[in-house]
Design an enzyme around this catalytic site. Sequence first.
Site, PDB file in Angstrom:
ATOM      1  N   ASP A 208       0.836  -1.198   0.000  1.00 50.04           N
ATOM      2  CA  ASP A 208       0.000   0.000   0.000  1.00 50.04           C
ATOM      3  C   ASP A 208       0.878   1.259   0.000  1.00 50.04           C
ATOM      4  O   ASP A 208       1.903   1.309   0.691  1.00 50.04           O
ATOM      5  CB  ASP A 208      -0.839  -0.053   1.287  1.00 50.04           C
ATOM      6  CG  ASP A 208      -1.950   0.962   1.338  1.00 50.04           C
ATOM      7  OD1 ASP A 208      -2.817   0.916   0.463  1.00 50.04           O
ATOM      8  OD2 ASP A 208      -1.952   1.789   2.270  1.00 50.04           O
ATOM      9  N   GLU A 272       1.624  -0.515  -4.952  1.00 52.80           N
ATOM     10  CA  GLU A 272       0.672   0.536  -5.338  1.00 52.80           C
ATOM     11  C   GLU A 272       1.525   1.767  -5.652  1.00 52.80           C
ATOM     12  O   GLU A 272       2.087   2.394  -4.751  1.00 52.80           O
ATOM     13  CB  GLU A 272      -0.304   0.850  -4.195  1.00 52.80           C
ATOM     14  CG  GLU A 272      -1.358   1.853  -4.640  1.00 52.80           C
ATOM     15  CD  GLU A 272      -2.151   2.505  -3.494  1.00 52.80           C
ATOM     16  OE1 GLU A 272      -3.245   3.006  -3.767  1.00 52.80           O
ATOM     17  OE2 GLU A 272      -1.668   2.515  -2.347  1.00 52.80           O
TER      18      GLU A 272
HETATM   19  C1  GLC Z   1      -4.236   2.989  -0.434  1.00 49.29           C
HETATM   20  C2  GLC Z   1      -5.423   2.055  -0.355  1.00 49.29           C
HETATM   21  C3  GLC Z   1      -6.617   2.838   0.048  1.00 49.29           C
HETATM   22  C4  GLC Z   1      -6.370   3.454   1.395  1.00 49.29           C
HETATM   23  C5  GLC Z   1      -5.088   4.273   1.387  1.00 49.29           C
HETATM   24  C6  GLC Z   1      -4.637   4.614   2.768  1.00 49.29           C
HETATM   25  O1  GLC Z   1      -4.383   3.935  -1.422  1.00 49.29           O
HETATM   26  O2  GLC Z   1      -5.576   1.398  -1.565  1.00 49.29           O
HETATM   27  O3  GLC Z   1      -7.780   2.058   0.090  1.00 49.29           O
HETATM   28  O4  GLC Z   1      -7.443   4.263   1.771  1.00 49.29           O
HETATM   29  O5  GLC Z   1      -4.031   3.565   0.809  1.00 49.29           O
HETATM   30  O6  GLC Z   1      -4.180   3.461   3.411  1.00 49.29           O
END
Ligand code: GLC
Length: 536
Positions: A208, A272
Amino acid sequence: MTPVDPGQPPLPWWKGGVLYQIYPRSFADSNGDGNGDIRGVIEHLDHFSWLGIDGVWLSPVTRSPNADWGYDVTDFCAVQPDFGSMEDVDQLIADAGRRDIRILMDLVPNHTSDQHPWFLESRSSRTSPRRDWYLWADPKDDGSPPNNWVSSFGGPAWTLDESTGQYYMHNHLAEQPDLNWWNDEVREAFDAVLRFWFDRGVAGFRIDVCNAIIKDADLRDNPPATAEDDFEAQMFGQRSVYNANRPEVHDVIRRWRRIADSYDPPRVLIGETPVHLDQLGAYYGNGDELDLAFNFPFIDSPLEAEKMRRIVAETWMRLPEAAWPAWTGSNHDMSRLATRWAKDDPRRARVAVLMLLALRGTPVLYEGDEIGLPNRHVPHEQLRDPLGVRFWPHYEGRDAMRTPMPWRNAPGGGFTDAGVTPWLPLDDPGSCNVEDQRTDPGSMLQLTHDLIHLRRDTDDLQDGAYRPLETDGGLWAWQRGGGHLVAVNLSDDPASLPDVSGRIVIATDRARDGAELAGDLRLAGWEGAVIALGAR
Ligand code: GLC
């Protein structure tokens, strides 16, 4: 079809295979409490075996007070009771493994919950041994935050802790304080988290906020956005130069990769990485960082031939030699492709899924993509996503893409028991569900299944080079390897490609499967096909 060549060394499983993201709270509820859970996933492993899925990534199942639905963690090595127990996770890994399906977890290293014992200790006093585990800074002379950073969830990225008189930094909610990745103890604590899950047999992590975990050591102000900047920078009024994408993030990713590579088989790291294409390649390092990095310019692109073709070409041009792209059209933050790309038009959703499964790289499907599940509007009073609650009516948040999976046309949709209120409303399961589509040869589910199996069985579609052909208008066509052609018409107008000789293996209009071609390939609006060349 060109069969997989038995003489070739096999691709690593995650390159040849198809990945699938589960949003656990909305996947399947095994105990009738309205929340999906791990046993629900176990009960649906047949779905993945049948579909031909190789790896499943679960959005967080670790302990959380759910300020951000699992992305605010209070214990990185314990299971959230709503979802079940560690025994359930072990069983899931074992049962999935027997079917050759790997389980990947979500790692949330950028921040913790403000209820995490680490943060409670850190905020307890300025001299706490864990003070430096988070980003604390003094107010400016006028009492305002230490710098101009804004949270990607809106508002300042700093919250004042009255009792110790300092601000702590958070790139998301105030309930999600950011960890200080300059601190070696934080790095060591996460080494242990990675090992904990890898030792249990987890095949890898989706990481993440991977690009933003480390911040500028001097906490410099971000520069203001200019007219040339992207939508996000304009919206925040600044470019994320100092609170994200710092060069030092790569040391951390390399450190994780060394740990992942010390396992047999090596564990997979998927980031991500919401960055521009010119920055994406850096996250692969020299084959010593991420295995896969999510391509946000691709997800964000409208489903238009010219734009998609350019993004895919640029991706290949910019990624390092050995890097392997990931292609995805939906996730729990960005909305479902059936709505965003396809505008709720099933023809468009079909052609989008054919495209995803026939590009070179790893397709990552999101739960519901396989049945063309659209977003489901969630009324204001039922919103659960903190972003929707905060920004409604300007932005309805992410609940519409997180509603429960419809398994069959029955009360509860096969997601939960009849009479139970699911945590988010379920769309009318009569309009779109797995069971009905399983028995319909013309369904989206059957199309997804057949494309995945074709890809599994066809060397060209796994590893064959991607060579775009000269096309214009809404047509986008590419060759895969020596023997396959893929053509998608991303427009309402009919399109044709000259001089195609071969056989349609799978078309979005299933009545055309098996048709021989000698001459023009004609495609109706929003139609796509995979063709075995020269197979007459
Ligand atoms: C990432 C996740 C998202 C979350 C954010 C904060 O972007 O995919 O769902 O709200 O991180 O953890």
